[in-house]
Design a protein around this motif. Structure first.
Motif, PDB file in Angstrom:
ATOM      1  N   SER A 250       1.062  -0.960   0.123  1.00  0.00           N
ATOM      2  CA  SER A 250      -0.541  -0.196   0.111  1.00  0.00           C
ATOM      3  C   SER A 250       0.625   1.100   0.181  1.00  0.00           C
ATOM      4  N   THR A 251       0.731   2.158  -0.844  1.00  0.00           N
ATOM      5  CA  THR A 251       1.010   3.656  -0.425  1.00  0.00           C
ATOM      6  C   THR A 251       0.676   4.339   0.449  1.00  0.00           C
ATOM      7  N   ASN A 252       0.151   4.072   1.364  1.00  0.00           N
ATOM      8  CA  ASN A 252      -0.962   4.588   2.303  1.00  0.00           C
ATOM      9  C   ASN A 252       0.042   4.733   3.642  1.00  0.00           C
ATOM     10  N   GLY A 253       0.329   5.007   4.292  1.00  0.00           N
ATOM     11  CA  GLY A 253       1.408   4.479   5.723  1.00  0.00           C
ATOM     12  C   GLY A 253       0.542   4.633   6.792  1.00  0.00           C
ATOM     13  N   LEU A 254      -1.012   4.972   6.940  1.00  0.00           N
ATOM     14  CA  LEU A 254      -1.557   4.991   7.362  1.00  0.00           C
ATOM     15  C   LEU A 254      -2.397   3.416   7.184  1.00  0.00           C
ATOM     16  N   VAL A 255      -2.685   2.974   6.353  1.00  0.00           N
ATOM     17  CA  VAL A 255      -2.906   1.690   5.884  1.00  0.00           C
ATOM     18  C   VAL A 255      -2.005   0.582   6.559  1.00  0.00           C
ATOM     19  N   ARG A 256      -0.650   0.787   6.188  1.00  0.00           N
ATOM     20  CA  ARG A 256       0.382  -0.169   7.199  1.00  0.00           C
ATOM     21  C   ARG A 256       0.565   0.037   8.509  1.00  0.00           C
ATOM     22  N   SER A 257       0.226   0.936   8.723  1.00  0.00           N
ATOM     23  CA  SER A 257       0.829   1.404  10.437  1.00  0.00           C
ATOM     24  C   SER A 257      -0.258   0.507  10.974  1.00  0.00           C
ATOM     25  N   GLY A 258      -1.589   0.171  10.794  1.00  0.00           N
ATOM     26  CA  GLY A 258      -2.844  -0.407  11.276  1.00  0.00           C
ATOM     27  C   GLY A 258      -3.782   0.294  12.650  1.00  0.00           C
ATOM     28  N   SER A 259      -3.579   1.381  12.529  1.00  0.00           N
ATOM     29  CA  SER A 259      -3.792   2.208  13.687  1.00  0.00           C
ATOM     30  C   SER A 259      -4.615   2.865  13.325  1.00  0.00           C
ATOM     31  N   TRP A 260      -5.207   2.651  12.350  1.00  0.00           N
ATOM     32  CA  TRP A 260      -6.245   3.604  12.021  1.00  0.00           C
ATOM     33  C   TRP A 260      -7.481   2.840  11.568  1.00  0.00           C
ATOM     34  N   ASP A 261      -8.645   2.948  11.806  1.00  0.00           N
ATOM     35  CA  ASP A 261     -10.203   2.419  10.853  1.00  0.00           C
ATOM     36  C   ASP A 261     -10.627   2.746   9.586  1.00  0.00           C
ATOM     37  N   ILE A 262     -10.108   2.516   8.838  1.00  0.00           N
ATOM     38  CA  ILE A 262     -10.557   2.562   7.427  1.00  0.00           C
ATOM     39  C   ILE A 262     -10.847   2.011   6.601  1.00  0.00           C
ATOM     40  N   GLY A 263     -11.808   2.925   5.732  1.00  0.00           N
ATOM     41  CA  GLY A 263     -12.745   1.795   5.735  1.00  0.00           C
ATOM     42  C   GLY A 263     -12.630   1.898   3.764  1.00  0.00           C
ATOM     43  N   LEU A 264     -12.478   3.143   3.139  1.00  0.00           N
ATOM     44  CA  LEU A 264     -11.624   3.693   1.553  1.00  0.00           C
ATOM     45  C   LEU A 264     -10.581   4.337   1.331  1.00  0.00           C
ATOM     46  N   GLN A 265     -10.020   4.155   0.787  1.00  0.00           N
ATOM     47  CA  GLN A 265      -8.499   5.463   0.437  1.00  0.00           C
ATOM     48  C   GLN A 265      -8.252   4.959  -0.332  1.00  0.00           C
TER      49      GLN A 265
END
Length: 327
Positions: A250-265
């Protein structure tokens, strides 16, 4: 504190021609930098030092002066929007009407058009010379002749922002690439995205432009598709390329960190657009849409998202003002 933060919400950019002219001038200025001929080989300047001396091409947001607009959170993005997904209530707005290049955020519309066309996800698509980036000269790990399923092309386009995958998806649309771009623009019009225009499916062209309010509408609709949610928030995917298995991330560091609840990005970057990021997230018990455009700095869009999360967590009245959301 007010429930909504506004900064330059009604600011519109100058004419695109002005931006293009300024951008070209900046580019030409960079090309006029020349190394002085050294007296001897031992005095030759290091190559990296010479390259660093050339001025970076400014983003359209910089050309328009959008970074000069102050906001209460001191965001590094020149454009920002935080909106409740269910009620459309705006919690934070900064230059949300400004129309700017959106880089690979484009691929979110590309994916939406593909899934709505209901083309077979198991159909095999082949990368050809037509998928080579002639706009920016970027490279790809998908060599000419690589054949993957439409599903895998979608996965790589959304997760890893693979340009050749996105272009291949457009080429394999009924009627070809031209018909695909037409479909992208028609979908934008149907969603009321009046500030949005596409010329190709990757985002490499600075002529792919939109506003934060338009992109919020796109995120809301794209989030309705489970496949787009799944593929865009994937951390890693192994792809068989010839005899090798290659890991894409993933190009999104927040997805890789796993500390966010992301539904789409989706992330994006070209020089003209700066660093961009759109997300649907669960935050303070609410479903929110976050849009950041033209962020100055490699990690600044991530920092801006963290600033927003900290602000909402520290101000109960922001989330308390929103009605409860079940599910």
């Amino acid at each position: 504190m007010s429930c909504a933060l506004m900064a330059g919400g009604s600011l519109l950019p100058a004419q695109q021609a002005h931006a293009a002219s300024a951008s070209k001038s900046s580019s030409k200025a960079g090309k006029t930098v020349r190394k002085a001929k050294p007296a001897s080989r031992t005095l030759r300047a290091p190559r990296k030092a010479v390259m660093a001396a050339a001025p970076a091409r400014p983003s359209f947001g910089q050309i328009y002066g959008l970074h000069a607009v102050e906001d209460p959170l001191d965001l590094k993005s020149s454009v920002a929007l935080v909106m409740d997904q269910e009620t459309n209530e705006v919690l934070l707005s900064k230059n949300s009407q400004a129309v700017l290049p959106i880089a690979s955020i484009t691929k979110l519309m590309t994916a939406l058009v593909v899934v709505e066309a209901k083309q077979p996800l198991d159909e095999m698509l082949t990368v050809t010379d037509e998928d080579i980036d002639t706009e920016k000269g970027t490279r790809s790990r998908l060599a000419i002749g690589t054949t993957l399923s439409r599903s895998e092309m979608l996965h790589l386009a959304l997760m890893s922002s693979e340009n050749r995958a996105a272009n291949a998806l457009g080429r394999h649309y009924p009627g070809g690439l031209k018909a695909f771009v037409t479909a992208m623009n028609q979908k934008a019009q149907a969603l009321g995205m009046s500030d949005t225009h596409y010329v190709e499916p990757t985002g490499l062209s600075s002529r792919n432009q939109s506003s934060a309010k338009d992109l919020a509408a796109l995120v809301r609709v794209a989030h309705e598709f489970p496949l787009l949610r799944e593929l865009s928030t994937s951390k890693e995917h192994l792809v068989t390329l010839g005899r090798r298995q290659v890991a894409f991330h993933s190009t999104n560091g927040l997805v890789r960190s796993g500390s966010w609840d992301i539904g789409l990005q989706k992330t994006g970057f070209i020089n003209e657009a700066g660093r961009c990021l759109v997300m649907q997230v669960q935050m303070a018990g609410r479903k929110l849409i976050l849009v950041f455009l033209d962020s100055a700095g490699k990690y600044s869009r991530i920092g801006d998202a963290e600033r927003v999360r900290k602000w909402i967590s520290a101000n109960p009245e922001v989330s308390a003002a929103l009605p409860g959301i079940s599910g």
